[in-house]
Scaffold this motif. Structure first.
Motif, PDB file in Angstrom:
ATOM      1  N   VAL A  86       0.853  -1.184   0.000  1.00  0.00           N
ATOM      2  CA  VAL A  86       0.000   0.000   0.000  1.00  0.00           C
ATOM      3  C   VAL A  86       0.890   1.235   0.000  1.00  0.00           C
ATOM      4  O   VAL A  86       1.785   1.355   0.846  1.00  0.00           O
ATOM      5  CB  VAL A  86      -0.930   0.025   1.237  1.00  0.00           C
ATOM      6  CG1 VAL A  86      -1.795   1.284   1.225  1.00  0.00           C
ATOM      7  CG2 VAL A  86      -1.786  -1.229   1.288  1.00  0.00           C
ATOM      8  N   ARG A  87       0.656   2.151  -0.945  1.00  0.00           N
ATOM      9  CA  ARG A  87       1.376   3.420  -0.937  1.00  0.00           C
ATOM     10  C   ARG A  87       0.614   4.406  -0.059  1.00  0.00           C
ATOM     11  O   ARG A  87      -0.548   4.699  -0.323  1.00  0.00           O
ATOM     12  CB  ARG A  87       1.516   3.973  -2.355  1.00  0.00           C
ATOM     13  CG  ARG A  87       2.484   3.174  -3.217  1.00  0.00           C
ATOM     14  CD  ARG A  87       2.736   3.861  -4.552  1.00  0.00           C
ATOM     15  NE  ARG A  87       3.731   3.150  -5.325  1.00  0.00           N
ATOM     16  CZ  ARG A  87       5.045   3.326  -5.208  1.00  0.00           C
ATOM     17  NH1 ARG A  87       5.504   4.226  -4.346  1.00  0.00           N
ATOM     18  NH2 ARG A  87       5.897   2.649  -5.928  1.00  0.00           N
ATOM     19  N   ALA A  88       1.279   4.912   0.984  1.00  0.00           N
ATOM     20  CA  ALA A  88       0.589   5.809   1.912  1.00  0.00           C
ATOM     21  C   ALA A  88       1.617   6.615   2.692  1.00  0.00           C
ATOM     22  O   ALA A  88       2.746   6.165   2.920  1.00  0.00           O
ATOM     23  CB  ALA A  88      -0.288   5.009   2.867  1.00  0.00           C
ATOM     24  N   ASP A  89       1.225   7.823   3.106  1.00  0.00           N
ATOM     25  CA  ASP A  89       2.067   8.666   3.943  1.00  0.00           C
ATOM     26  C   ASP A  89       1.784   8.460   5.427  1.00  0.00           C
ATOM     27  O   ASP A  89       2.536   8.937   6.269  1.00  0.00           O
ATOM     28  CB  ASP A  89       1.855  10.138   3.593  1.00  0.00           C
ATOM     29  CG  ASP A  89       2.398  10.478   2.216  1.00  0.00           C
ATOM     30  OD1 ASP A  89       3.344   9.805   1.781  1.00  0.00           O
ATOM     31  OD2 ASP A  89       1.863  11.398   1.582  1.00  0.00           O
ATOM     32  N   ASP A  90       0.680   7.796   5.748  1.00  0.00           N
ATOM     33  CA  ASP A  90       0.345   7.509   7.131  1.00  0.00           C
ATOM     34  C   ASP A  90      -0.522   6.257   7.163  1.00  0.00           C
ATOM     35  O   ASP A  90      -0.683   5.576   6.142  1.00  0.00           O
ATOM     36  CB  ASP A  90      -0.358   8.691   7.807  1.00  0.00           C
ATOM     37  CG  ASP A  90      -1.582   9.153   7.035  1.00  0.00           C
ATOM     38  OD1 ASP A  90      -2.356   8.301   6.553  1.00  0.00           O
ATOM     39  OD2 ASP A  90      -1.772  10.381   6.905  1.00  0.00           O
ATOM     40  N   LEU A  91      -1.088   5.954   8.314  1.00  0.00           N
ATOM     41  CA  LEU A  91      -1.829   4.705   8.484  1.00  0.00           C
ATOM     42  C   LEU A  91      -3.335   4.911   8.539  1.00  0.00           C
ATOM     43  O   LEU A  91      -4.063   4.048   9.035  1.00  0.00           O
ATOM     44  CB  LEU A  91      -1.354   3.984   9.754  1.00  0.00           C
ATOM     45  CG  LEU A  91       0.144   3.667   9.825  1.00  0.00           C
ATOM     46  CD1 LEU A  91       0.467   2.932  11.126  1.00  0.00           C
ATOM     47  CD2 LEU A  91       0.607   2.871   8.613  1.00  0.00           C
ATOM     48  N   ARG A  92      -3.825   6.009   7.997  1.00  0.00           N
ATOM     49  CA  ARG A  92      -5.257   6.275   8.049  1.00  0.00           C
ATOM     50  C   ARG A  92      -6.082   5.246   7.294  1.00  0.00           C
ATOM     51  O   ARG A  92      -7.285   5.106   7.543  1.00  0.00           O
ATOM     52  CB  ARG A  92      -5.561   7.673   7.503  1.00  0.00           C
ATOM     53  CG  ARG A  92      -5.198   8.807   8.462  1.00  0.00           C
ATOM     54  CD  ARG A  92      -5.487  10.158   7.867  1.00  0.00           C
ATOM     55  NE  ARG A  92      -4.602  10.449   6.742  1.00  0.00           N
ATOM     56  CZ  ARG A  92      -4.643  11.579   6.032  1.00  0.00           C
ATOM     57  NH1 ARG A  92      -5.555  12.494   6.314  1.00  0.00           N
ATOM     58  NH2 ARG A  92      -3.785  11.773   5.058  1.00  0.00           N
ATOM     59  N   PHE A  93      -5.471   4.506   6.389  1.00  0.00           N
ATOM     60  CA  PHE A  93      -6.212   3.517   5.615  1.00  0.00           C
ATOM     61  C   PHE A  93      -6.542   2.268   6.427  1.00  0.00           C
ATOM     62  O   PHE A  93      -7.333   1.432   5.991  1.00  0.00           O
ATOM     63  CB  PHE A  93      -5.420   3.111   4.357  1.00  0.00           C
ATOM     64  CG  PHE A  93      -4.149   2.347   4.645  1.00  0.00           C
ATOM     65  CD1 PHE A  93      -4.148   0.962   4.643  1.00  0.00           C
ATOM     66  CD2 PHE A  93      -2.960   3.013   4.904  1.00  0.00           C
ATOM     67  CE1 PHE A  93      -2.988   0.247   4.907  1.00  0.00           C
ATOM     68  CE2 PHE A  93      -1.791   2.318   5.155  1.00  0.00           C
ATOM     69  CZ  PHE A  93      -1.803   0.927   5.162  1.00  0.00           C
ATOM     70  N   LEU A  94      -5.954   2.146   7.634  1.00  0.00           N
ATOM     71  CA  LEU A  94      -6.203   0.977   8.476  1.00  0.00           C
ATOM     72  C   LEU A  94      -7.155   1.329   9.615  1.00  0.00           C
ATOM     73  O   LEU A  94      -6.985   2.367  10.269  1.00  0.00           O
ATOM     74  CB  LEU A  94      -4.892   0.464   9.069  1.00  0.00           C
ATOM     75  CG  LEU A  94      -3.940  -0.278   8.124  1.00  0.00           C
ATOM     76  CD1 LEU A  94      -2.607  -0.522   8.813  1.00  0.00           C
ATOM     77  CD2 LEU A  94      -4.546  -1.600   7.665  1.00  0.00           C
ATOM     78  N   PRO A  95      -8.140   0.463   9.889  1.00  0.00           N
ATOM     79  CA  PRO A  95      -9.042   0.709  11.021  1.00  0.00           C
ATOM     80  C   PRO A  95      -8.361   0.417  12.353  1.00  0.00           C
ATOM     81  O   PRO A  95      -7.318  -0.240  12.410  1.00  0.00           O
ATOM     82  CB  PRO A  95     -10.197  -0.268  10.767  1.00  0.00           C
ATOM     83  CG  PRO A  95      -9.600  -1.355   9.937  1.00  0.00           C
ATOM     84  CD  PRO A  95      -8.546  -0.710   9.087  1.00  0.00           C
ATOM     85  N   ASP A  96      -8.956   0.888  13.425  1.00  0.00           N
ATOM     86  CA  ASP A  96      -8.425   0.659  14.760  1.00  0.00           C
ATOM     87  C   ASP A  96      -8.346  -0.848  15.058  1.00  0.00           C
ATOM     88  O   ASP A  96      -9.245  -1.615  14.685  1.00  0.00           O
ATOM     89  CB  ASP A  96      -9.321   1.309  15.813  1.00  0.00           C
ATOM     90  CG  ASP A  96      -9.352   2.832  15.708  1.00  0.00           C
ATOM     91  OD1 ASP A  96      -8.643   3.369  14.834  1.00  0.00           O
ATOM     92  OD2 ASP A  96     -10.087   3.450  16.489  1.00  0.00           O
TER      93      ASP A  96
END
Length: 254
Positions: A86-96
């Motif tokens: 996954v290309r991402a700058d942070d982990l917002r794409f993952l749920p708690d």
């Protein structure tokens, strides 16, 4: 002088034998640390693929974050069925509470100057009882780099955050064991242990391997069987294991 010359820190050159040993230590340490049963593992180790592949080979489903705050070469996957990139700058794409373990190798939290935000994300996505393994640049390395560049005034600063300019123009954040412990506990994680990644010197490793190339396994086991917890007077990197408390767990960080 640097504990390891700046030009050698990319793992090539005259210190090739040491880096062979170093990566063998990381691989063995990671193998011992990974969950025993098949789990969901998040790899935010700057996208080189090495440690994601090891976790996948051990039977885990791996989510590898590529380009986490810095550009890297994406390596081909050996088992695409077990590793999702996954290309991402942070982990917002993952749920708690969605992952069982997090690997932040390759100095990921030093490269990310806003380490507090990054480790907060790690704590959020870990399930209760989940664990994180993180590697950072040590103050030993940071002070040596500053001294090599004649930044003596920077060495006299006593601020809590040490940002170190590298000869290539990049900047990394260096930690003492106390600072790394505070970073983890402030995020709500329970520190299991903190130690230098390696305490054996490059000269020692080179001497032993030159005498007997079969001694690599012995060197790695010797390194990992030492227990220099919270010792930040040696080693270019610190590594820590931390756990997210399970519901109802009243235990405190050690």
């Amino acid at each position: 002088m640097l504990p390891i010359p700046a030009e050698e820190l990319n793992g090539s050159g005259a210190l090739g034998p040491y880096w062979t040993f170093y990566h063998a230590v990381v691989a063995e340490q990671l193998g011992r640390w990974l969950p025993e049963s098949p789990s969901t593992v998040l790899d935010m180790s700057c996208g080189n693929g090495r440690w994601a592949a090891q976790a996948a080979k051990a039977g885990h489903r791996v989510v590898e974050v590529v380009d986490f705050r810095r550009p890297v070469d994406v390596q081909p996957l050996h088992d695409i069925s077990k590793v999702s990139q996954v290309r991402a700058d942070d982990l917002r794409f993952l749920p708690d509470g969605s992952v069982d373990a997090v690997m932040a190798e390759e100095r990921a939290l030093s490269v990310d100057l806003m380490a507090e935000s990054a480790i907060g994300d790690v704590a959020r996505v870990l399930r209760p009882g989940g664990r994180a393994l993180v590697c950072v640049d040590s103050l030993v390395l940071g002070m040596a780099i500053l001294a090599e560049q004649n930044y003596w005034a920077h060495l006299r600063q006593t601020g809590e955050v040490m940002l170190v300019p590298w000869p290539d123009g990049s900047i990394t954040r260096c930690f003492s064991s106390v600072q790394l412990r505070e970073l983890l506990t402030d995020a709500g994680l329970e520190v299991e242990w903190i130690r230098p990644r390696t305490v054996l010197s490059p000269s020692t490793v080179d001497h032993v391997l030159a005498s007997d190339s079969r001694a690599l396994t012995w060197l790695v086991n010797t390194e990992l069987d030492t227990h220099p917890e919270d010792d930040d007077t040696v080693g270019i990197h610190l590594v820590a294991s931390a756990r997210k408390r399970a519901h109802g767990d009243a235990g405190a960080s050690r």
